[in-house]
Design a protein around this motif. Structure first.
Motif, mmCIF file in Angstrom:
data_model
loop_
_atom_site.group_PDB
_atom_site.id
_atom_site.type_symbol
_atom_site.label_atom_id
_atom_site.label_comp_id
_atom_site.label_asym_id
_atom_site.label_seq_id
_atom_site.Cartn_x
_atom_site.Cartn_y
_atom_site.Cartn_z
ATOM 1 N N MET A 127 38.126 -27.324 41.209
ATOM 2 C CA MET A 127 37.816 -26.618 42.454
ATOM 3 C C MET A 127 37.860 -25.100 42.257
ATOM 4 S SD MET A 127 37.303 -29.246 44.270
ATOM 5 C CE MET A 127 37.081 -28.456 45.874
ATOM 6 N N SER A 128 37.825 -24.646 41.014
ATOM 7 C CA SER A 128 37.920 -23.215 40.729
ATOM 8 C C SER A 128 36.733 -22.451 41.304
ATOM 9 C CB SER A 128 37.992 -22.981 39.212
ATOM 10 O OG SER A 128 39.153 -23.538 38.669
ATOM 11 N N PHE A 129 36.883 -21.123 41.343
ATOM 12 C CA PHE A 129 35.811 -20.262 41.842
ATOM 13 C C PHE A 129 34.563 -20.439 40.974
ATOM 14 C CE2 PHE A 129 39.864 -17.885 42.535
ATOM 15 C CZ PHE A 129 39.925 -18.061 43.904
ATOM 16 N N HIS A 285 48.456 -10.419 37.171
ATOM 17 C CA HIS A 285 49.708 -10.394 37.928
ATOM 18 C C HIS A 285 49.406 -10.821 39.366
ATOM 19 C CE1 HIS A 285 53.181 -7.937 39.881
ATOM 20 N NE2 HIS A 285 53.452 -9.227 39.809
ATOM 21 N N THR A 286 49.566 -12.093 39.641
ATOM 22 C CA THR A 286 49.331 -12.606 40.987
ATOM 23 C C THR A 286 50.293 -13.744 41.283
ATOM 24 O OG1 THR A 286 47.712 -13.579 42.500
ATOM 25 C CG2 THR A 286 47.553 -14.234 40.190
ATOM 26 N N ASN A 287 50.750 -13.776 42.520
ATOM 27 C CA ASN A 287 51.535 -14.900 43.020
ATOM 28 C C ASN A 287 50.786 -15.621 44.132
ATOM 29 O OD1 ASN A 287 53.882 -14.486 41.364
ATOM 30 N ND2 ASN A 287 54.372 -12.702 42.639
ATOM 31 N N ASP A 288 49.502 -15.276 44.297
ATOM 32 C CA ASP A 288 48.688 -15.883 45.343
ATOM 33 C C ASP A 288 48.484 -17.365 45.028
ATOM 34 O OD1 ASP A 288 46.462 -16.806 46.900
ATOM 35 O OD2 ASP A 288 45.899 -14.719 47.253
ATOM 36 N N LYS A 289 49.099 -18.230 45.824
ATOM 37 C CA LYS A 289 49.057 -19.665 45.558
ATOM 38 C C LYS A 289 47.644 -20.225 45.650
ATOM 39 C CE LYS A 289 53.826 -20.646 46.865
ATOM 40 N NZ LYS A 289 54.730 -21.426 47.752
ATOM 41 N N ASN A 290 46.823 -19.617 46.511
ATOM 42 C CA ASN A 290 45.440 -20.100 46.617
ATOM 43 C C ASN A 290 44.655 -19.809 45.347
ATOM 44 O OD1 ASN A 290 45.726 -21.080 49.273
ATOM 45 N ND2 ASN A 290 45.381 -19.035 50.124
ATOM 46 N N ILE A 291 44.848 -18.620 44.777
ATOM 47 C CA ILE A 291 44.170 -18.281 43.529
ATOM 48 C C ILE A 291 44.678 -19.169 42.400
ATOM 49 C CG2 ILE A 291 43.862 -16.497 41.764
ATOM 50 C CD1 ILE A 291 43.882 -14.421 43.980
ATOM 51 N N LEU A 292 45.991 -19.333 42.302
ATOM 52 C CA LEU A 292 46.562 -20.131 41.226
ATOM 53 C C LEU A 292 46.152 -21.592 41.328
ATOM 54 C CD1 LEU A 292 50.132 -18.559 41.011
ATOM 55 C CD2 LEU A 292 48.160 -18.145 39.537
ATOM 56 N N ALA A 293 46.085 -22.104 42.562
ATOM 57 C CA ALA A 293 45.658 -23.496 42.739
ATOM 58 C C ALA A 293 44.202 -23.678 42.357
ATOM 59 C CB ALA A 293 45.875 -23.931 44.191
ATOM 60 N N ASN A 294 43.430 -22.599 42.425
ATOM 61 C CA ASN A 294 42.022 -22.666 42.051
ATOM 62 C C ASN A 294 41.810 -22.689 40.548
ATOM 63 O OD1 ASN A 294 39.379 -22.335 43.822
ATOM 64 N ND2 ASN A 294 41.126 -21.645 45.041
ATOM 65 N N VAL A 415 41.409 -14.099 38.989
ATOM 66 C CA VAL A 415 41.557 -12.999 39.950
ATOM 67 C C VAL A 415 40.285 -12.166 39.996
ATOM 68 C CG1 VAL A 415 42.838 -10.885 40.479
ATOM 69 C CG2 VAL A 415 44.067 -12.937 39.727
ATOM 70 N N MET A 416 39.682 -11.907 38.845
ATOM 71 C CA MET A 416 38.424 -11.161 38.834
ATOM 72 C C MET A 416 37.348 -11.897 39.626
ATOM 73 S SD MET A 416 38.152 -9.683 34.913
ATOM 74 C CE MET A 416 36.716 -8.662 35.293
ATOM 75 N N SER A 417 37.281 -13.210 39.447
ATOM 76 C CA SER A 417 36.299 -14.002 40.191
ATOM 77 C C SER A 417 36.569 -13.921 41.687
ATOM 78 C CB SER A 417 36.351 -15.462 39.713
ATOM 79 O OG SER A 417 35.425 -16.256 40.407
ATOM 80 N N TYR A 418 37.830 -14.013 42.058
ATOM 81 C CA TYR A 418 38.232 -13.918 43.471
ATOM 82 C C TYR A 418 37.836 -12.561 44.053
ATOM 83 C CZ TYR A 418 41.366 -13.502 47.489
ATOM 84 O OH TYR A 418 41.893 -13.300 48.752
ATOM 85 N N LYS A 419 37.918 -11.521 43.231
ATOM 86 C CA LYS A 419 37.609 -10.168 43.701
ATOM 87 C C LYS A 419 36.105 -9.881 43.721
ATOM 88 C CE LYS A 419 41.964 -7.936 42.289
ATOM 89 N NZ LYS A 419 42.281 -7.287 43.566
ATOM 90 N N GLY A 420 35.283 -10.831 43.276
ATOM 91 C CA GLY A 420 33.844 -10.661 43.373
ATOM 92 C C GLY A 420 33.129 -10.317 42.084
ATOM 93 N N TYR A 421 33.829 -10.297 40.964
ATOM 94 C CA TYR A 421 33.173 -10.056 39.685
ATOM 95 C C TYR A 421 32.303 -11.264 39.317
ATOM 96 C CZ TYR A 421 36.338 -6.106 38.675
ATOM 97 O OH TYR A 421 37.017 -4.909 38.697
#
Length: 442
Positions: A127-129, A285-294, A415-421
């Motif tokens: 289910m990743s980005f 460096h992220t603790n965002d559970k939604n990003i990590l679960a992805n 994280v880069m994908s989440y940020k729109g890269y």
């Protein structure tokens, strides 16, 4: 294009065929359950029709390739790592059974694009980005073809020495040259490949189709696109982890946006100490559970302290651990002295000083193996010795990152994908100087 993947090695292999499979040497059709047992260089084949003793190798071919699958029982994943476990796995393609080191080896032969669908769903969540899935499709395809090319070049050559072992030094590095009878294995030693049950989202197929045939190249050569879970804030040079071959696209890069200043010289102990005790603003460096679960599969999410971590051993615990892991009796460990670090701060050489002997060990994976019952998260750590009345009583290791740190950082890429890269921008960040090209079918 087909590839061969080593799945499972054991004295006994249990298979369940979903569909009809023809064994190529006897032309016998098999369905449902089959037990294969090693019998002094041959294989005993047992099903409801009885028992047959056959010579190796065997190859079972599906009669309906699109709809037939086979299941292997008790496949070990995460071999020697802290998440090691067994699971049943289903596969497409052909099943080949060969002899290897006095036991049976199950090898899956299948199309490279089918293989990639499983790899990118095994290495991360299905289910990743979308841009992350595309990124991994390109690097997994490229890495596989680079390993094939390397193996082809080394045919007929004397095996390269991958260790130095004398009275003062034990340096060893680990790669995948030991796979003589198939292209790659199915575990973290190569790329995770855990069968078709991991392919659970249309996004995976879409990522494969969107990047079909795309590979990463450097000056016209396919890239050896390494990756690890979390670089800890900066990636490492290839030659500091494996053999002394310099790959310009596998050089250390800060895990930060382009042109962001990076002022740390992590080859120096003072800078390394500041680095691991800080929590810098970097992609991974992220603790965002939604990003990590992805990005992380369920068992990877059991690890929560991958960016910065600590381990503490009493002197007795560490002395016994190193003796068991390296097979060397240092006596009581008195010092762990960093000798050489790479630009990510990862230790390349570490001096172990005991009451009986002193020795320099390396490279990074040997250090990680020596200092953990499984594998230390990374070799990017500092050492704090604890004393009581001027006597050594313990050691605290404070570290950064999860894995060897070379090439793509999976958490950072998420994280880069989440940020729109885009996937092209992500690849350019982690593999500088490379190009995306279309694979030319032969």
């Amino acid at each position: 294009m087909e590839i061969s993947v080593g799945i499972l090695a054991a004295q006994e292999i249990n298979v369940f065929f979903r569909g009809e499979y023809r064994e190529s040497t006897t032309s016998t059709l098999y369905t449902q359950k089959l037990k294969l047992s090693w019998k002094e260089g041959q294989v005993e084949v047992e099903n409801t029709s009885g028992i047959r003793l056959l010579s190796l190798p065997l190859c079972f071919c599906p009669q309906e390739a699109d709809s037939s699958t086979f299941e292997l029982s008790d496949v070990t994943i995460g071999i020697h790592f802290h998440w090691e476990r067994k699971e049943n796995q289903r596969f497409k393609g052909r099943l080949k059974i060969i002899a290897e080191n006095g036991q049976l080896r199950a090898v899956n032969i299948l199309d490279i694009e089918d293989y990639l669908q499983s790899v990118i769903s095994s290495e991360m969540s299905a289910m990743s980005f979308p841009e992350l899935l595309k990124t991994h499709a390109v690097i997994s395809r490229s890495w596989l073809l680079a390993q094939r090319a390397k193996a082809e070049c080394r045919k007929g050559q004397t095996a390269q020495t991958n260790f130095i072992n004398d009275t003062s030094t034990y340096i060893r590095w680990y790669d995948r040259e030991d796979h003589l009878y198939f292209d790659v294995c199915a575990d973290d030693h190569c790329q995770r490949y855990q069968g078709i049950q991991k392919i659970t989202a249309p996004a995976v197929r879409q990522a494969i189709e969107a990047t079909r045939g795309e590979i990463l190249t450097y000056q016209g050569e396919v890239c050896d696109t390494r990756f690890s879970k979390c670089c800890g804030g900066i990636t490492e040079n290839f030659e500091n982890v494996w053999e002394k071959n310099i790959h310009p696209y596998l050089k250390s890069v800060p895990d930060t946006p382009e042109h962001t200043p990076f002022s740390y010289d992590l080859t120096q102990e003072a800078a390394m100490e500041r680095w691991v005790k800080e929590k810098p603003n970097v992609f991974c460096h992220t603790n965002d559970k939604n990003i990590l679960a992805n990005v992380l599969n369920d068992y990877d999410q059991e690890t929560t302290d991958f960016f910065r971590w600590e381990v503490y051993y009493t002197q007795q615990e560490l002395s016994e651990l190193i003796r068991n892991r390296l097979g060397m009796d240092f006596g009581q460990i008195e010092e762990l002295i960093p000798i050489e670090r790479g630009p990510s701060g990862r230790l390349i050489r570490l001096q172990v000083v005991g009451s009986k002997k002193s020795r320099i060990i390396g490279k990074e994976l040997l250090i990680r193996k020596a200092l953990s019952p499984t594998h230390l998260y990374s070799s990017a750590f500092i050492v704090e010795k604890k004393t009581d009345d001027d006597k050594t009583c313990g050691f605290r290791l404070i570290g950064a990152g999860w894995g060897h740190g070379v090439g793509l950082c999976q958490i950072g890429a998420a994280v880069m994908s989440y940020k729109g890269y885009t996937y092209r921008e992500i690849l350019r960040h982690y593999f500088p100087g490379t190009e995306i090209e279309q694979l030319k079918e032969k």
